[in-house]
Write an enzyme that holds these catalytic residues in place. Structure first.
Site, PDB file in Angstrom:
ATOM      1  N   ARG A 205       1.908  11.019  -8.848  1.00 53.19           N
ATOM      2  CA  ARG A 205       1.265  11.199  -7.530  1.00 53.19           C
ATOM      3  C   ARG A 205       2.095  10.629  -6.389  1.00 53.19           C
ATOM      4  O   ARG A 205       1.554  10.278  -5.336  1.00 53.19           O
ATOM      5  CB  ARG A 205      -0.130  10.551  -7.496  1.00 53.19           C
ATOM      6  CG  ARG A 205      -1.127  11.289  -8.348  1.00 53.19           C
ATOM      7  CD  ARG A 205      -2.470  10.604  -8.343  1.00 53.19           C
ATOM      8  NE  ARG A 205      -3.359  11.324  -9.235  1.00 53.19           N
ATOM      9  CZ  ARG A 205      -4.481  11.913  -8.833  1.00 53.19           C
ATOM     10  NH1 ARG A 205      -4.850  11.867  -7.582  1.00 53.19           N
ATOM     11  NH2 ARG A 205      -5.230  12.539  -9.708  1.00 53.19           N
TER      12      ARG A 205
ATOM     13  N   SER B  41      -0.021  -4.862   5.536  1.00 51.12           N
ATOM     14  CA  SER B  41      -0.191  -5.165   6.952  1.00 51.12           C
ATOM     15  C   SER B  41      -1.665  -5.435   7.222  1.00 51.12           C
ATOM     16  O   SER B  41      -2.529  -5.089   6.416  1.00 51.12           O
ATOM     17  CB  SER B  41       0.317  -4.003   7.804  1.00 51.12           C
ATOM     18  OG  SER B  41      -0.372  -2.835   7.454  1.00 51.12           O
TER      19      SER B  41
ATOM     20  N   ARG C 220       9.500  -3.656  12.735  1.00 52.41           N
ATOM     21  CA  ARG C 220       8.696  -3.576  11.508  1.00 52.41           C
ATOM     22  C   ARG C 220       9.460  -4.046  10.278  1.00 52.41           C
ATOM     23  O   ARG C 220       8.956  -4.822   9.494  1.00 52.41           O
ATOM     24  CB  ARG C 220       8.214  -2.145  11.281  1.00 52.41           C
ATOM     25  CG  ARG C 220       7.024  -1.911  12.117  1.00 52.41           C
ATOM     26  CD  ARG C 220       6.414  -0.564  11.951  1.00 52.41           C
ATOM     27  NE  ARG C 220       5.439  -0.511  13.030  1.00 52.41           N
ATOM     28  CZ  ARG C 220       4.236  -0.014  12.966  1.00 52.41           C
ATOM     29  NH1 ARG C 220       3.852   0.572  11.883  1.00 52.41           N
ATOM     30  NH2 ARG C 220       3.418  -0.054  13.977  1.00 52.41           N
TER      31      ARG C 220
ATOM     32  N   ARG D  97       7.340   1.948   1.157  1.00 54.02           N
ATOM     33  CA  ARG D  97       7.684   0.535   1.360  1.00 54.02           C
ATOM     34  C   ARG D  97       8.053  -0.116   0.028  1.00 54.02           C
ATOM     35  O   ARG D  97       8.873  -1.034  -0.004  1.00 54.02           O
ATOM     36  CB  ARG D  97       6.557  -0.215   2.059  1.00 54.02           C
ATOM     37  CG  ARG D  97       7.069  -1.474   2.703  1.00 54.02           C
ATOM     38  CD  ARG D  97       6.072  -2.100   3.640  1.00 54.02           C
ATOM     39  NE  ARG D  97       5.831  -1.290   4.809  1.00 54.02           N
ATOM     40  CZ  ARG D  97       4.674  -1.262   5.478  1.00 54.02           C
ATOM     41  NH1 ARG D  97       3.675  -2.002   5.087  1.00 54.02           N
ATOM     42  NH2 ARG D  97       4.541  -0.502   6.535  1.00 54.02           N
TER      43      ARG D  97
ATOM     44  N   ARG E  49      -0.330  -8.784  -3.292  1.00 55.63           N
ATOM     45  CA  ARG E  49      -0.362  -7.704  -2.304  1.00 55.63           C
ATOM     46  C   ARG E  49       0.558  -8.062  -1.159  1.00 55.63           C
ATOM     47  O   ARG E  49       0.529  -9.194  -0.639  1.00 55.63           O
ATOM     48  CB  ARG E  49      -1.798  -7.505  -1.811  1.00 55.63           C
ATOM     49  CG  ARG E  49      -1.900  -6.731  -0.520  1.00 55.63           C
ATOM     50  CD  ARG E  49      -3.275  -6.170  -0.248  1.00 55.63           C
ATOM     51  NE  ARG E  49      -3.476  -5.857   1.157  1.00 55.63           N
ATOM     52  CZ  ARG E  49      -2.852  -4.879   1.824  1.00 55.63           C
ATOM     53  NH1 ARG E  49      -1.968  -4.100   1.210  1.00 55.63           N
ATOM     54  NH2 ARG E  49      -3.088  -4.669   3.100  1.00 55.63           N
TER      55      ARG E  49
ATOM     56  N   ASP F  42      -1.046  -5.146  14.026  1.00 52.88           N
ATOM     57  CA  ASP F  42      -1.772  -4.792  15.251  1.00 52.88           C
ATOM     58  C   ASP F  42      -2.796  -5.879  15.539  1.00 52.88           C
ATOM     59  O   ASP F  42      -3.108  -6.687  14.666  1.00 52.88           O
ATOM     60  CB  ASP F  42      -2.442  -3.416  15.111  1.00 52.88           C
ATOM     61  CG  ASP F  42      -3.343  -3.323  13.891  1.00 52.88           C
ATOM     62  OD1 ASP F  42      -2.820  -3.217  12.769  1.00 52.88           O
ATOM     63  OD2 ASP F  42      -4.569  -3.391  14.050  1.00 52.88           O
TER      64      ASP F  42
ATOM     65  N   GLY G 115       0.829  -1.209   0.000  1.00 52.82           N
ATOM     66  CA  GLY G 115       0.000   0.000   0.000  1.00 52.82           C
ATOM     67  C   GLY G 115       0.858   1.251   0.000  1.00 52.82           C
ATOM     68  O   GLY G 115       0.567   2.232  -0.693  1.00 52.82           O
TER      69      GLY G 115
HETATM   70  N1  HPA Z   1      -7.834  -2.347  10.220  1.00 54.44           N
HETATM   71  C1  HPA Z   1      -7.862  -2.175   8.917  1.00 54.44           C
HETATM   72  N2  HPA Z   1      -6.784  -2.260   8.172  1.00 54.44           N
HETATM   73  C2  HPA Z   1      -5.619  -2.539   8.769  1.00 54.44           C
HETATM   74  C3  HPA Z   1      -5.525  -2.726  10.142  1.00 54.44           C
HETATM   75  C4  HPA Z   1      -6.697  -2.636  10.906  1.00 54.44           C
HETATM   76  O1  HPA Z   1      -6.674  -2.800  12.142  1.00 54.44           O
HETATM   77  N3  HPA Z   1      -4.226  -2.961  10.443  1.00 54.44           N
HETATM   78  C5  HPA Z   1      -3.547  -2.922   9.285  1.00 54.44           C
HETATM   79  N4  HPA Z   1      -4.374  -2.672   8.268  1.00 54.44           N
END
Ligand code: HPA
Length: 234
Positions: A43, A90, A217, A24, A87, A204, A20
């Site tokens: 962009r 995260s 990371r 990165r 893809r 997360d 995304g």
């Molecule tokens: N929510 C949505 N997209 C995400 C999250 C999340 O907690 N963590 C990483 N991408």
């Protein structure tokens, strides 16, 4: 050149990795590719083409969310003939058994809607991964030695969620994690007959509140990129 990608014909490889975050894309290209060359900066959505173990590969930022990814993936497939799209991103974990740093490989993905939903009307299309890529990524993950989970994920349109009940239902139905792009990637791949996969590092945890510490990371994202590259060329 397309509306959103400035690369010349032939500058994009058949195999494209899609983080995304455009920074990165640069980090991954510099770390994993031989002779990476900048092929897009329209962009600020950076894209690089180089080689991995002698195979040509492009790493192109897709932006956040399905509408953004949809633009890049449409152009990569229709204008640049991309055939394998993976893809690398995260996600947030939705099961207690999953830990931050683990890798989730999406077999299928649930959504409220994708940019393609208008096509399907009352149909609930079920976007799914390319099996050869899925199997190769699971094999590669066991060699990299990272915790790996293969199953269904949730592609949400919101990071700041006003409907926590949806997350609860996802957890109750065994969904592994939440991100914001894979469903549209899988749907476009199905429509145009190309291969797609989504491999995600858990950054997360929605249940425990854990998050990947900043100093871990890079290594964690590195594991995921290695898995994606090995799967692409196995
Ligand atoms: N929510 C949505 N997209 C995400 C999250 C999340 O907690 N963590 C990483 N991408």
């Amino acid at each position: 050149m397309t509306f959103h990608i400035g690369a010349k014909p032939g500058e994009i490889a058949e195999t494209v990795l899609l983080p995304g975050d455009p920074y990165r894309a640069r980090w991954a290209a510099e770390k994993f590719l031989k002779d990476p060359k900048l092929v897009n900066e329209v962009r600020g959505m950076l894209g690089f083409t180089g080689t991995y173990k002698g195979n040509r590969v492009t790493i192109q930022g897709s932006g956040m969310g399905m509408p953004s990814l949809s633009i890049y993936v449409n152009e990569l497939i229709k204008d640049y003939d991309a055939k394998t799209l993976i893809r690398i991103g995260s996600c947030g974990a939705m099961q207690e058994s999953i830990k931050v740093r683990d890798v989730i490989i999406a077999m299928t993905t649930t959504t409220v809607a994708t940019p393609s939903s208008t096509i399907f009307r009352e149909l609930n299309f079920s976007p799914s991964a390319d099996y050869s890529l899925l199997r190769a990524a699971a094999d590669a993950a066991s060699k990299v030695g990272v915790g790996v989970h293969v199953g269904g994920i949730y592609s949400s349109d919101t990071f700041y969620d006003e409907r926590p009940d949806l997350n609860k239902e996802m957890t109750r139905h065994g969904i592994l994690g939440v991100e914001m792009e894979a469903a549209e990637l899988y749907t476009l791949a199905a429509r145009y007959g190309v291969r797609a996969l989504a491999v995600m590092t858990v950054s997360d945890h929605l249940i425990t509140g854990d998050a990947l510490p900043a100093d871990q990371r890079e290594t964690s994202f590195g594991d995921m990129i290695e898995i994606a590259l090995e799967a692409a060329f196995s």
